[in-house]
Design a protein around this motif. Structure first.
Motif, PDB file in Angstrom:
ATOM      1  N   SER A  17     -22.968  -2.992  16.761  1.00 17.03           N
ATOM      2  CA  SER A  17     -23.191  -3.798  17.966  1.00 17.03           C
ATOM      3  C   SER A  17     -22.271  -3.346  19.093  1.00 17.03           C
ATOM      4  CB  SER A  17     -22.959  -5.280  17.644  1.00 17.03           C
ATOM      5  OG  SER A  17     -23.180  -6.089  18.772  1.00 17.03           O
ATOM      6  N   SER A  18     -20.989  -3.094  18.777  1.00 17.84           N
ATOM      7  CA  SER A  18     -20.049  -2.614  19.792  1.00 17.84           C
ATOM      8  C   SER A  18     -20.498  -1.264  20.344  1.00 17.84           C
ATOM      9  CB  SER A  18     -18.645  -2.500  19.203  1.00 17.84           C
ATOM     10  OG  SER A  18     -18.147  -3.760  18.824  1.00 17.84           O
ATOM     11  N   TYR A  19     -20.910  -0.384  19.459  1.00 14.49           N
ATOM     12  CA  TYR A  19     -21.401   0.937  19.869  1.00 14.49           C
ATOM     13  C   TYR A  19     -22.587   0.800  20.817  1.00 14.49           C
ATOM     14  CZ  TYR A  19     -24.259   5.179  19.334  1.00 14.49           C
ATOM     15  OH  TYR A  19     -25.049   6.279  19.572  1.00 14.49           O
ATOM     16  N   ALA A  20     -23.528  -0.090  20.489  1.00 14.30           N
ATOM     17  CA  ALA A  20     -24.724  -0.263  21.320  1.00 14.30           C
ATOM     18  C   ALA A  20     -24.371  -0.803  22.699  1.00 14.30           C
ATOM     19  CB  ALA A  20     -25.712  -1.198  20.616  1.00 14.30           C
ATOM     20  N   LYS A  21     -23.460  -1.750  22.769  1.00 13.30           N
ATOM     21  CA  LYS A  21     -23.113  -2.356  24.052  1.00 13.30           C
ATOM     22  C   LYS A  21     -22.319  -1.387  24.928  1.00 13.30           C
ATOM     23  CE  LYS A  21     -23.214  -7.094  22.326  1.00 13.30           C
ATOM     24  NZ  LYS A  21     -22.418  -8.309  21.977  1.00 13.30           N
ATOM     25  N   ILE A  22     -21.394  -0.671  24.319  1.00 18.85           N
ATOM     26  CA  ILE A  22     -20.567   0.253  25.089  1.00 18.85           C
ATOM     27  C   ILE A  22     -21.384   1.428  25.611  1.00 18.85           C
ATOM     28  CG2 ILE A  22     -18.673   1.912  24.891  1.00 18.85           C
ATOM     29  CD1 ILE A  22     -17.313  -0.111  23.027  1.00 18.85           C
ATOM     30  N   ASN A  23     -22.377   1.856  24.841  1.00 20.75           N
ATOM     31  CA  ASN A  23     -23.179   3.029  25.202  1.00 20.75           C
ATOM     32  C   ASN A  23     -24.596   2.671  25.629  1.00 20.75           C
ATOM     33  OD1 ASN A  23     -21.331   5.423  24.385  1.00 20.75           O
ATOM     34  ND2 ASN A  23     -21.302   4.105  22.573  1.00 20.75           N
ATOM     35  N   ALA A  24     -24.784   1.451  26.102  1.00 18.35           N
ATOM     36  CA  ALA A  24     -26.129   0.981  26.437  1.00 18.35           C
ATOM     37  C   ALA A  24     -26.820   1.860  27.474  1.00 18.35           C
ATOM     38  CB  ALA A  24     -26.069  -0.467  26.921  1.00 18.35           C
ATOM     39  N   SER A  77     -34.459  -3.874  32.268  1.00 20.16           N
ATOM     40  CA  SER A  77     -35.754  -4.294  31.713  1.00 20.16           C
ATOM     41  C   SER A  77     -35.896  -3.927  30.245  1.00 20.16           C
ATOM     42  CB  SER A  77     -36.905  -3.655  32.504  1.00 20.16           C
ATOM     43  OG  SER A  77     -36.902  -2.245  32.364  1.00 20.16           O
ATOM     44  N   CYS A  78     -34.921  -3.206  29.691  1.00 21.66           N
ATOM     45  CA  CYS A  78     -34.983  -2.787  28.286  1.00 21.66           C
ATOM     46  C   CYS A  78     -34.329  -3.834  27.379  1.00 21.66           C
ATOM     47  CB  CYS A  78     -34.251  -1.464  28.082  1.00 21.66           C
ATOM     48  SG  CYS A  78     -34.981  -0.064  28.935  1.00 21.66           S
ATOM     49  N   VAL A  79     -34.782  -3.868  26.154  1.00 22.25           N
ATOM     50  CA  VAL A  79     -34.131  -4.659  25.108  1.00 22.25           C
ATOM     51  C   VAL A  79     -33.640  -3.691  24.032  1.00 22.25           C
ATOM     52  CG1 VAL A  79     -34.409  -6.399  23.310  1.00 22.25           C
ATOM     53  CG2 VAL A  79     -35.555  -6.686  25.518  1.00 22.25           C
ATOM     54  N   ILE A  80     -32.348  -3.773  23.722  1.00 19.79           N
ATOM     55  CA  ILE A  80     -31.777  -2.961  22.649  1.00 19.79           C
ATOM     56  C   ILE A  80     -31.617  -3.845  21.423  1.00 19.79           C
ATOM     57  CG2 ILE A  80     -29.783  -1.639  21.886  1.00 19.79           C
ATOM     58  CD1 ILE A  80     -29.336  -0.751  24.724  1.00 19.79           C
ATOM     59  N   ASP A  81     -32.199  -3.412  20.348  1.00 20.77           N
ATOM     60  CA  ASP A  81     -32.143  -4.132  19.077  1.00 20.77           C
ATOM     61  C   ASP A  81     -31.665  -3.151  18.014  1.00 20.77           C
ATOM     62  OD1 ASP A  81     -32.391  -6.026  17.123  1.00 20.77           O
ATOM     63  OD2 ASP A  81     -34.571  -6.173  17.175  1.00 20.77           O
ATOM     64  N   PHE A  88     -30.164  -7.441  23.030  1.00 24.00           N
ATOM     65  CA  PHE A  88     -29.640  -7.717  24.372  1.00 24.00           C
ATOM     66  C   PHE A  88     -30.295  -6.792  25.385  1.00 24.00           C
ATOM     67  CE2 PHE A  88     -27.105  -4.275  22.757  1.00 24.00           C
ATOM     68  CZ  PHE A  88     -26.757  -3.499  23.842  1.00 24.00           C
ATOM     69  N   THR A  89     -30.209  -7.198  26.645  1.00 24.45           N
ATOM     70  CA  THR A  89     -30.744  -6.412  27.762  1.00 24.45           C
ATOM     71  C   THR A  89     -29.575  -5.926  28.608  1.00 24.45           C
ATOM     72  OG1 THR A  89     -32.802  -7.659  27.839  1.00 24.45           O
ATOM     73  CG2 THR A  89     -32.196  -6.447  29.832  1.00 24.45           C
ATOM     74  N   PRO A  90     -29.292  -4.615  28.610  1.00 16.16           N
ATOM     75  CA  PRO A  90     -28.158  -4.101  29.395  1.00 16.16           C
ATOM     76  C   PRO A  90     -28.510  -3.994  30.872  1.00 16.16           C
ATOM     77  CG  PRO A  90     -29.260  -2.295  28.284  1.00 16.16           C
ATOM     78  CD  PRO A  90     -29.957  -3.549  27.834  1.00 16.16           C
ATOM     79  N   ASP A  91     -27.560  -4.381  31.725  1.00 10.38           N
ATOM     80  CA  ASP A  91     -27.747  -4.251  33.168  1.00 10.38           C
ATOM     81  C   ASP A  91     -27.365  -2.867  33.651  1.00 10.38           C
ATOM     82  OD1 ASP A  91     -28.662  -6.846  33.457  1.00 10.38           O
ATOM     83  OD2 ASP A  91     -26.633  -7.645  33.628  1.00 10.38           O
TER      84      ASP A  91
END
Length: 306
Positions: free
Chosen positions: A63-70, A129-133, A219-222
């Motif tokens: 989860s941390s990896y996904a958020k940091i590298n969104a 507009s993307c969702v990362i799961d 989550f949807t990254p801005d």
């Protein structure tokens, strides 16, 4: 009238005593058996809880990896230290300090590898507009003594205890060739090549029962995009906060890093230090051209407790 002599009386008394001793031994054996079975069950459940904690820790690292590298995930850009940005490994996340040093690549209970995957949807989406799961699961099923995966059997005590410990984001396949479903029934993952086992089949299909995993919260990254025209401008300054210090869980004071980086010219990088006094860390960001905009990308990130 027939009477018992002393010797007969002694034999009769000893017979009653022997019977009482035998009954006592039987009762003690039965009580001991159930006590042993209860102890073994408690030990199994405790081991399952330890396994669940390991799954959760790896989920948190993913989860941390996904958020940091969104931003890079949405753009499909390379991420330093990761061969497949949507399928990082435990070893790669450990090297990036998303997981504690020495994190095992195998599950504690069945010595099976972990499988991690992220998805970005819908196809062709852009920041905002993307969702990362994503999710992590233990590839092999958890089997009881005598169980054979190809028959669809598994250890229900272990699987149930793991799901109990993981909570609402945990999921499992509880019947061979069925979809993976959450413990609360709030989501499911349809069988696909992403979940196909490389060697185990049940009735000709590669989806054994007893497989357990945990999802990240979608989550949807801005993202961070530059103002102005096209990609000619620099990336604006910004911040990345509440980064988990390795091995701390990231909760409470003194277990997180905070970074503030300046504007960065397109194609250039900037390295900044953590601003907190109880942790140490370094962040390097790059300014890249993504989908017509100058966008910040995480090149490297470290955070540790002092």
């Amino acid at each position: 009238m027939h009477t018992l002599n002393n010797r007969s009386r002694r034999r009769l008394a000893w017979g009653f005593i022997s019977l009482e001793i035998s009954l006592g031994l039987i009762v003690a054996a039965v009580v001991g058996f159930y006590a042993l079975r209860s102890t073994l069950r408690d030990s199994t459940i405790n081991s399952a809880y330890i396994q669940a904690d390991q799954i959760k820790k790896i989920r948190d690292g993913l989860s941390s990896y996904a958020k940091i590298n969104a931003t890079a995930l949405v753009a499909g850009s390379a991420i330093s230290g990761v061969s497949n940005i949507l399928q990082p490994t435990v070893a790669e996340l450990t090297a990036l300090q998303m997981l504690p040093a020495g994190s095992s690549t195998l599950a504690t209970l069945n010595r099976s590898p972990f499988v991690m995957r992220l998805t970005v949807s819908p196809s062709g989406c852009t920041l905002g507009s993307c969702v990362i799961d994503g999710y992590v699961y233990v590839r092999d099923p958890f089997l009881g003594k005598g169980d054979v995966a190809s028959t669809g059997r598994y250890d229900g005590t272990i699987v149930g205890a793991i799901l109990e410990r993981l909570g609402g984001d945990g999921f499992a396949r509880v019947a061979p060739n069925a979809n993976l479903v959450s413990a609360a029934g709030s989501f499911n993952y349809t069988n696909s090549t992403n979940f196909a086992h490389p060697t185990i089949t049940v009735n000709g299909q590669p989806y054994p029962a007893g497989v357990v995993g945990m999802r990240i919260q979608p989550f949807t990254p801005d993202g961070v995009a530059a103002a102005g025209s096209g990609v000619s401008g620099p990336c604006p300054g910004g911040s990345i906060n509440t980064v988990e210090a390795a091995g701390t869980g990231g909760t409470g004071n003194g277990n997180q890093c905070f970074f503030t980086y300046p504007p960065v010219q397109l194609g250039s990088s900037a390295t900044v230090l953590n601003t907190q006094t109880s942790t140490i860390g370094t962040l390097t960001v790059r300014c890249l051209a993504v989908n017509g905009s100058s966008t910040i990308n995480i090149a490297s990130l470290t955070c540790a407790k002092k």
